[in-house]
Design an enzyme around this catalytic site. Structure first.
Site, short mmCIF file in Angstrom:
data_model
loop_
_atom_site.label_atom_id
_atom_site.label_comp_id
_atom_site.label_asym_id
_atom_site.label_seq_id
_atom_site.Cartn_x
_atom_site.Cartn_y
_atom_site.Cartn_z
CG PHE A 176 -1.59 -1.36 1.44
CD1 PHE A 176 -2.39 -1.95 0.47
CD2 PHE A 176 -1.34 -2.07 2.60
CE1 PHE A 176 -2.93 -3.21 0.66
CE2 PHE A 176 -1.87 -3.33 2.80
CZ PHE A 176 -2.67 -3.90 1.83
N GLY A 204 -0.09 -8.92 -3.86
CA GLY A 204 -1.46 -9.34 -3.59
C GLY A 204 -2.44 -8.73 -4.57
NE ARG A 263 -10.03 -6.43 -23.10
CZ ARG A 263 -9.51 -7.36 -23.88
NH1 ARG A 263 -8.31 -7.17 -24.42
NH2 ARG A 263 -10.19 -8.44 -24.15
N PRO A 302 -10.45 -9.89 -14.05
CG PRO A 302 -12.27 -10.42 -15.39
CD PRO A 302 -10.82 -10.69 -15.22
CD GLN A 324 -5.17 -3.82 -7.06
OE1 GLN A 324 -5.52 -3.83 -8.23
NE2 GLN A 324 -3.95 -3.53 -6.69
CE LYS A 328 -8.43 4.66 -18.07
NZ LYS A 328 -9.09 5.97 -18.30
N GLY A 329 -4.05 1.57 -14.65
CA GLY A 329 -3.73 1.03 -13.32
C GLY A 329 -4.79 1.38 -12.30
N GLY A 342 -4.84 0.06 -8.89
CA GLY A 342 -4.53 -0.37 -7.52
C GLY A 342 -4.90 0.63 -6.45
CD GLU A 343 -1.55 4.52 -6.14
OE1 GLU A 343 -1.01 5.24 -5.32
OE2 GLU A 343 -1.28 4.54 -7.36
#
Lengths: 325, 774, 170
Positions: free
Chosen positions: B272, B498, B656, B660, B666, B728-729, B731-732
Site C-alpha cells: 500500500f 497481492g 480494460r 476481473p 483490489q 489503466k492502473g 490499484g489505488e
C-alpha cells in the site's frame, strides 16, 4: 521479555507455594504474556496454573453457579446454564476481545487484566501505575478513552474488562486462596479506585490465587449488556453497560446498573439504581436514573462525550428492558 | 512560492507546450480482442497461498542466522550524548550492539520520497546511525544482534542511550509552511481565470475546512529484512515493493558494484506504499550482518513499524466552491497544508481539485510545514485520497445548498478536457461509471432530504463521491525465455503484493504470445533481472504489459531470423506480416509454424529476449487517469453516534480489465481501507514527546470482518486507445473518494456534517460544540 | 534463571521433543524452531489473528501462547489443512471466491474458519446471536462477527465470507 523461571504447579497449594510473594500466575496468558513482552510486567517467577483443576462450571447449593477461575471465556459464554440464567454475562463475554482470545482467556485472568492505557504500556511515558510517583502522562495527553468517574489526579486509566462489568451487575463473589488461607470478596469490592495508589488495582494480596467466581441465584431479571466501541467488533469499550431490571406491575422492584470503560473499576451506578427501585418504570424515572449514573462524571480534555454516551445508553437500555417486562 | 517550486512550474509549462508535439501512445492490437485478457480466473498463486506455502521475507531461516532488534530513540530531536551497551552486551546470547559509534559508514543516497532522480529506494537522505543526531521520536539508534529473537528483544531494552534533547516541532502550522517544489509531480500552485472575482459574483458559495489525520499502512506483513554477506556478495531478502531500487540503494550505501547486490522480494504481504521506499532498518540489517559476519534477520515489531516506517501525512484543506444557480461550477479554490521533513514530499490534497471538474476559474495551492517526524510516505492514492475527502465533501455541501442531487451536480460539471492543462484525455468514462453505479445502487430511490429514513434507533442515509487517480506507465524490463518445448518463462524484477500482478501478466502474456496460460511461468521479485522502476503508482499492469509486448516483438524478430533461409513457411517473412497465435507464428494467410518447431529446426534449447517498456508518451501528452464513483449507505445510531456501513457500490473506469476477479478484489480492498480511513484510522502523536502513542493494531483500528458489508464492484471495462492492453492502473483508485462518500452518507442520515476524519462516535455526539446526533 | 524447559509438542500429527526458552511463543516455535512458516506474525500482541492455529481443536493466537504451555497439546497449522477434508474445502472455496490477496493473513483466516465452523456446530453463540437459548443460523452477520478476530488489510473480507457461505452450503 526478561528471563524468568517457569514453574508448573500440580495443585492449588503447590501453586501458591511456588509463586511466593513475587511470583505471577500464568493462566491463558493473553494479558500477562503481552505485558511481559513489553516489560511492563517483569516477574522472576511465573507459575503456570493452566493445568490446575479449576475450569469447571458447577451449580452451587441454593441455586447459584460457580465459575472455575480457569474456565475459558468462550466456554463460560457457551455454557447453557450461563446463557439461560445469566445472559448478561454471556453477552458481556462475547463482546470482549476475539474468538481466539476468548478461547485462551480465563475468568480469573479477566478479573486481573490490566488497563489498556497507552501510557501504561509505554515505558518511556510517565505512569504512576507502572512506576509509583512517576506522574501521569495521560492527564495532559490522549485521554479520549480514559476515566470519567472515580479517577484521581494520579491515574485516569480504565479497567478494560467486559466480563467484570456483568459480574458487578450480578453481584458476583470472587473466591481466593493464598498464603493466609481462603476468603471471598464481592466483585464490586474486588477492584479498587486509583486514589493515591493506582498500582494497587485489586484487593489481592501477594500470592493470592483466584480459584472461582460465584454467581448468586438468578432473579427474574430482564438484562442486557451493551457496548459502544470504535469499530463493530474486536475493540475495547468506549462505554459499556450491564443492566438488570425487575419490573412488576409497572414498578421497578429491583435494578442493577454497571458501567464499563468509564472508571478504574467496573462502575456500579448505585445512585441510578436508587432512582429506579420502588418508582414507576417510566421514562421520567429512566431519565432520572440515567442522569444520576453520570452525575459525578469529571471529564478530561477528550472524553466528555463518554458521560453523554453513558447517559443515553442507560436511558435507552432501561426503556428497552422495561418494554420486555 | 520558493525557487524550487517556481522552477518546477516553469518546467511543467515547458513540458506542456512540447508535449503537444509528441506522438500518441502506440495502439495495442490486443486491447479490444477477446481471449485470456478479461477472463474470470482464480489467482495463480492462490493454491500456494491457501496452503501456507509461499515464503515471505521473514520466513527465511538461513543457516547460522542471528536475530536483530532495533532500539528506538526516546526523543524527537537532539543529539545522542552517550550510549552504554555494556548491559546489553552482557546479556545472554548477545552477538553485538551496533550504534552510531561502531556502525560502518553508509553513504547517503537520494531519497525516493522526493521523486527526484536518481531514484534509489531510500526513504530518506538522513544518515541514520552514522550520526549522533536524532531527527524523530522512534528513530533507530541502536541494533542489537543475538542468537535468538527473545534474547535480542530483551537486550534491546538494556541499551542505555542518553540524549541532549532540543525543542521539536511535531505539528503543522501555517506560519512554518512553504510551497513544496512539486505536488506529486504537478505544480504546487496554479491559478486559472479569476477565481476570487468569480467567488464574489457567484450565486452560491460553499466554504469548508477538511482535515485528515496521519495514517499508517499497516500491511499485515511486518517489515523484514534478511541479509547475508558472502565475501563482497550481498544477498538480501526484503519486504520491498521495489527490489531494484533497494539493490541500487544498498550498492551505493555500501560502495558495492550493483552486480554484487542481490535483492529478492517475490511475495510481499501487502504494501500500500509503505514498502515502496526502503526505511532505515534495511541498510541497518545489512550493516549488522557485516559486523556479525553471519546472516541477520530483522523483523520490525508492529510498534516499530509505526516508529520506523512512515505513514500518510496529515492534511488540512480549505475548499471554496462557487456555482451558478444551474449548478455549474464557476470557481474551485483549494488551499491545502500538510507536513514534510528534510526530504520534501507533499501529501498533496490539491490534486483532485485540478482534474475532476470543469470550471472556468480555479486556484489551488499546496503548502507543507516541516516537522520533526519520520519521513512521510506514499500511501494508496497519495494526495488524491485525502484531497478527495475535502473536494467531494464540499461538492456534497454545494449540492445540498443548491437543492440538487449530488450525482446530478457532478454530471453537470463533467469536463471535456482537463480543466487546468486543457489537454484531452486518452479516455474518460466517468459518466458511464456514474450510470453503472447509480443503477446498481438504485440511487434514484434516495430521498433528497437528510434525516428522512430511520430503522429503529438507526438513522439511514446514502451518499456518493467521485474518484480519480492519475495513471502512470513507468520503467520495466522483462527477460522472456522461449523453451524448446514451447513453454515460456518470463522473469521480472517486480513482485506480487497481492494485487494479482502475476496472474494478470500471465493472462496478458498468454494472449500476446498465443500460448496457453499453463505453458507460461511468471517469475518475479529478483532485482537482478533488469532495471525496473515500479515502486507503486498502480503502474505494474500496464508497464509490465508494455515490456512483455516489446519482448514479444523481439522474440518474433529472433525467430524469423532463425527461420530465414530454411524450409520454414516463415522464411523471409517480416515481423509486420505475422501474428503470434496457436503456440507459434503465422501469417494472416494462415501459413506458419509452432514455436517449438522453429527451435527444433534451429537446434536451439531456448531463445531469450529482453523486453523494455515503451516511453509513455500518452501520459505526458494527454491526461491519463482512472475514474470511479462510490455509492454508500450508512446507518448511524442516533443515541451513540456509532456508524455502520451497510451497502456499497463502486463503479470504475480502469480501461480494460485484465483479470476481473483480482481487479474487483483490489477495488474492494481500497474501499475497505477507505472505510477505515473514514471511520477509525488515526495515528496519534503526543505533541509533548513527538511519540506515536497508539503504535499497535489493538489501538490503531483497521476494519474487521464485522465492519464491512458486501461490496458490489462494477467496471466500465472500455479499453483506453493509447495504453498497453487498453488497461489503466487501478490499484489505488478504490480508496479515493470513499471517506467523502461515507461523510456524505452520514450527513444524509443525520443532518450532521463532519469535516474531520476519522468520523468517530464522539465527533457525531459532540458536533458543533453541542452533544447530539439527535 | 531456570533456563530451558523440555516440551513435547504434537504438531500436525507429529511429535516434537524440544527444549525451549520459556519466552518462546508457540508462533516463534513453529516458525523458527520447526520450520513451519505458514503461520504468520502480524502483530505479536493478539490484535490481528494472522498467527491463528488450532490447539486441542480450538483456535488460539499462537503469538500470545508460550510454547512451554502447550506441552502435550495437539497443534494444527495451515500446513495440515491439505490433509483435512474440511480444510481442503475451505482452501478451495477461498480460491474460488478470491478470499485472499497478499496471502499473509490467509493461513490464520483458514485455520480460524475451520475452528469457527466447529464452534458453530457445537452450538456456541456469538456477540450477534439474538437468542442465546438456541442454535443460531450462520447468517452473514454471524460469520462476520465470528471471524472478526482475523484482520485482513488487503480487504479480502467479502471473498472470505462468500467462501464460508459456500462451505456451509455444501
Amino acid at each position: 521479555m526478561r528471563e524468568f523461571a517457569y514453574l508448573r504447579a500440580a495443585d492449588v497449594a503447590e501453586a501458591v507455594e511456588l509463586a511466593g510473594p513475587q511470583g505471577k500466575y500464568l493462566a491463558g496468558g493473553t494479558n500477562l504474556f503481552d505485558l511481559m513482552r513489553e516489560e511492563v510486567e517483569r516477574p522472576e517467577r511465573v507459575v503456570d496454573i493452566s493445568r490446575l483443576p479449576l475450569s469447571a462450571i458447577e451449580p452451587l447449593p441454593g441455586g447459584g453457579l460457580r465459575l472455575g477461575a480457569l474456565a475459558r471465556n468462550a466456554h463460560v459464554a457457551a455454557d447453557d446454564r450461563v446463557r439461560r440464567r445469566y445472559p448478561v454475562l454471556a453477552r458481556a463475554l462475547l463482546k470482549g476481545a476475539s474468538p481466539q482470545l476468548r478461547n485462551r482467556a480465563t475468568v480469573g485472568g479477566n478479573l486481573v487484566q490490566r488497563t489498556r492505557c497507552r501510557y501504561f504500556y509505554d515505558l518511556t511515558a510517565a505512569c504512576n501505575k507502572r512506576e509509583p510517583g512517576a506522574g501521569c502522562d495521560a492527564l495532559g495527553g490522549f485521554n479520549r478513552t480514559h476515566a470519567i468517574l472515580g479517577a484521581s489526579p494520579n491515574c485516569v486509566a480504565v479497567h478494560p474488562s467486559d466480563m467484570c462489568v456483568a459480574l458487578a451487575a450480578l453481584d458476583a463473589t470472587v473466591n481466593l486462596t493464598g498464603p493466609d488461607g481462603e476468603r471471598s470478596v464481592p466483585v464490586t469490592g474486588f477492584h479498587l479506585l486509583p486514589g493515591g495508589t493506582p498500582h494497587v488495582e485489586t484487593v489481592l494480596r501477594n500470592g493470592d490465587l483466584i480459584t472461582s467466581v460465584d454467581l448468586p441465584p438468578e432473579r427474574p431479571w430482564h438484562g442486557d449488556y451493551v457496548k459502544v466501541r470504535d469499530r463493530a467488533s474486536y475493540a475495547f469499550a468506549l462505554v459499556s453497560l450491564a443492566v438488570l431490571l425487575d419490573v412488576r406491575h409497572g414498578r421497578t422492584v429491583a435494578a442493577r446498573i454497571a458501567l464499563g470503560g468509564v472508571a478504574h473499576k467496573p462502575w456500579r451506578a448505585y445512585s441510578a439504581e436508587e432512582q429506579l427501585v420502588g418508582a414507576a418504570a417510566d421514562e421520567a424515572a429512566f431519565d432520572r436514573a440515567a442522569a444520576a449514573a453520570v452525575a459525578e462524571a469529571r471529564p478530561l480534555d477528550h472524553n466528555a462525550f463518554k458521560a453523554e454516551l453513558a447517559r443515553r445508553l442507560v436511558r435507552r437500555t432501561l426503556v428497552e428492558l422495561a418494554g420486555q417486562s | 512560492m520558493n525557487v524550487a517550486a517556481r522552477g518546477f512550474s516553469l518546467a511543467m509549462r515547458a513540458v506542456g507546450r512540447v508535449s503537444a508535439l509528441l506522438p500518441d501512445g502506440r495502439h495495442d492490437p490486443l486491447s479490444g480482442r477477446p481471449g485470456e485478457i478479461g477472463r474470470d480466473i482464480a489467482r495463480l498463486d492462490g493454491p500456494a497461498k491457501v496452503s501456507g506455502g509461499i515464503r515471505y521475507t521473514a520466513d527465511r531461516v538461513p543457516a547460522r542466522l542471528a536475530y536483530a532488534v532495533t532500539v528506538p530513540s526516546s526523543i524527537a530531536k537532539g543529539r545522542i550524548t552517550a550510549v552504554d551497551s555494556s548491559r546489553a552486551l552482557a546479556a545472554p546470547g548477545v552477538v553485538l550492539v551496533m550504534t552510531h559509534e561502531n556502525a560502518p559508514p553508509m553513504k547517503p543516497t537520494g531519497a525516493y520520497s522526493t521523486l527526484r532522480s536518481p531514484v534509489a529506494a531510500a526513504a530518506m537522505t538522513l544518515p541514520i546511525m552514522n550520526t549522533d543526531r536524532v531527527f524523530w521520536h522512534g528513530q533507530p539508534v541502536a541494533v542489537v544482534v543475538a542468537e535468538t529473537q527473545e534474547q535480542a528483544e530483551h537486550a534491546a531494552r538494556l541499551v542505555e542511550v542518553s540524549y541532549a534533547a532540543e525543542p521539536a516541532v511535531v505539528t503543522m502550522s501555517d506560519e512554518a509552511a512553504h510551497t513544496p517544489a512539486h505536488s506529486v509531480l504537478e505544480e504546487s500552485k496554479t491559478v486559472v481565470g479569476a477565481p476570487h472575482a468569480a467567488l464574489a459574483d457567484a450565486a452560491v458559495v460553499v466554504r469548508g475546512v477538511y482535515t485528515t489525520p496521519p495514517e499508517h499502512h499497516n500491511a499485515l506483513e511486518l517489515h523484514a529484512t534478511v541479509a547475508a554477506w558472502d565475501g563482497d556478495d550481498l544477498t538480501v531478502h526484503d519486504t520491498s515493493q521495489y527490489p531494484y531500487g533497494v539493490k541500487e540503494m544498498l550498492a551505493k550505501k555500501f560502495g558495492l558494484p550493483p552486480e554484487r547486490v542481490h535483492v529478492l522480494a517475490p511475495y510481499i504481504g501487502g504494501g500500500f506504499g509503505g514498502k515502496t521506499t526502503a526505511w532505515p532498518h534495511v541498510a541497518l540489517t545489512v550493516a549488522a550482518a557485516g559486523l556479525a559476519g553471519r546472516p541477520v534477520k530483522l523483523v520490525l515489531s508492529r510498534a516499530h513499524t509505526f516508529h520506523m516506517t512512515g505513514g500518510r501525512a496529515p492534511t488540512r484543506s480549505r475548499v471554496t466552491l462557487a456555482a451558478d444557480t444551474g449548478g455549474r461550477l464557476t470557481a474551485i479554490v483549494h488551499d491545502a497544508l500538510s507536513t514534510c521533513t528534510t526530504d520534501e514530499f507533499a501529501e498533496a490534497a490539491i490534486v483532485p481539485s485540478r482534474h475532476l471538474y470543469a470550471t472556468p476559474n480555479l486556484a489551488v495551492h499546496q503548502r507543507v510545514a516541516r516537522v520533526d517526524r519520520i519521513q512521510n510516505a506514499f500511501f494508496r492514492g497519495p494526495g488524491v485520497t485525502p484531497g478527495s475527502f475535502a473536494l467531494e465533501s464540499a461538492m456534497d455541501e454545494l449540492a445540498c445548498r443548491l437543492g440538487l442531487d449530488p450525482l446530478e451536480l457532478r454530471l453537470r460539471n463533467e469536463p471535456a478536457r482537463d480543466p487546468v492543462s486543457g489537454r484531452r484525455f486518452t479516455s474518460r468514462h466517468l459518466r458511464e461509471a456514474y450510470r453503472l453505479g447509480a443503477e446498481a445502487f438504485r440511487w434514484d430511490e434516495r430521498s433528497p432530504a437528510p434525516r428522512a429514513t430511520r430503522d429503529g434507533h438507526w438513522l439511514v442515509g446514502q451518499g456518493m463521491a467521485a474518484a480519480i487517480n492519475p495513471d502512470a506507465v513507468l520503467v520495466a524490463a522483462v527477460r522472456l525465455r522461449l523453451h524448446a518445448d514451447g513453454t515460456v518463462t518470463i522473469h521480472s524484477s517486480t513482485n506480487e503484493l497481492g494485487a494479482g500482478t502475476s496472474t494478470a501478466q500471465t493472462q496478458a502474456a498468454a494472449q500476446r504470445l498465443g500460448v496457453p496460460m499453463d505453458r507460461i511461468r511468471f517469475l518475479q521479485g529478483d532485482s537482478d533481472v533488469a532495471r525496473t522502476r515500479i515502486p507503486g503508482a498502480s503502474a505494474a499492469t500496464t508497464t509490465l504489459a508494455s515490456a512483455i509486448w516489446n519482448a514479444r516483438d523481439r522474440l518474433v524478430r529472433e525467430l524469423l531470423t532463425l527461420a530465414k533461409g530454411t524450409d520454414s513457411p516463415l522464411a523471409g517473412r517480416r515481423p509486420d506480416e505475422v501474428e503470434t497465435r496457436d503456440e507459434g507464428i503465422f501469417t494472416t494467410g494462415g501459413r506458419g509454424e509452432t514455436y517449438w518447431r522453429i527451435l527444433e529446426r534451429a537446434g536451439r534449447e531456448h531463445v531469450e529476449v529482453t523486453g523494455r517498456s515503451a516511453v509513455p508518451y500518452q501520459t505526458v501528452k494527454r491526461g491519463t487517469s482512472t475514474y470511479g464513483a462510490h455509492f454508500a449507505e450508512v446507518r448511524v445510531d442516533e443515541d451513540t453516534g456509532e456508524v455502520r456501513v451497510s451497502r456499497w457500490v463502486g463503479a470504475f473506469d480502469g480501461g480494460r480489465i485484465v483479470s476481473p476477479r483480482q481487479a474487483a478484489s483490489q477495488m474492494r480492498g481500497g474501499i475497505i481501507q477507505g472505510i477505515g480511513m473514514a471511520l477509525m484510522e488515526e495515528t496519534l502523536l503526543d505533541e509533548r514527546s513527538g511519540r506515536i502513542v497508539n503504535a499497535g493494531l489493538a489501538d490503531y483500528h483497521i476494519p474487521t470482518h464485522a465492519d464491512v458489508p458486501d461490496i458490489e464492484v462494477r467496471f466500465v471495462d472500455v479499453p483506453d486507445p493509447q495504453t498497453p492492453l487498453g488497461a489503466k492502473g487501478i490499484g489505488e483508485l478504490g480508496i479515493v473518494g470513499v471517506a467523502a462518500a461515507i461523510a456524505n452518507a452520514i450527513h444524509h442520515a443525520t443532518g450532521t456534517r463532519v469535516r474531520d476524519l476519522p468520523i468517530t462516535a464522539d465527533k457525531l455526539l459532540q458536533h458543533d460544540g453541542r452533544l447530539g446526533v439527535r | 534463571m531456570s533456563g530451558h524447559i523440555p516440551v513435547r509438542l504434537h504438531v500436525n500429527g507429529q511429535a516434537h521433543d524440544l527444549s525451549l526458552d520459556p519466552r518462546v511463543t508457540l508462533l516463534d516455535c513453529l516458525r523458527e524452531h520447526l520450520g513451519l512458516t505458514g503461520t504468520k506474525k502480524g502483530c505479536d500482541q493478539g490484535a490481528c489473528g494472522a498467527c491463528t492455529v488450532l490447539a486441542d481443536g480450538e483456535r488460539i493466537n499462537s503469538c500470545l501462547t508460550p510454547a512451554v504451555q502447550c506441552d502435550g497439546m495437539e497443534i494444527v497449522t495451515i500446513e495440515a489443512m491439505a490433509n483435512d477434508e474440511l480444510g481442503t474445502r475451505v482452501q478451495d472455496a477461498f480460491l474460488a471466491h478470491d478470499g485472499l490477496q497478499c496471502g499473509y493473513c490467509t493461513s490464520g483466516q483458514i485455520c480460524s474458519v475451520v475452528a469457527m465452523l466447529a464452534e458453530h456446530r457445537a452450538g456456541r453463540p456469538s456477540a450477534v446471536t439474538e437468542d442465546l437459548t438456541g442454535p443460531a443460523p450462520l447468517t452473514d452477520v454471524e460469520i462476520r462477527e465470528r471471524m472478526a478476530g482475523n484482520l485482513c488489510r488487503c480487504g479480502a473480507y467479502n471473498g472470505i465470507v462468500a467462501a464460508i457461505r459456500e462451505v456451509t452450503r455444501t
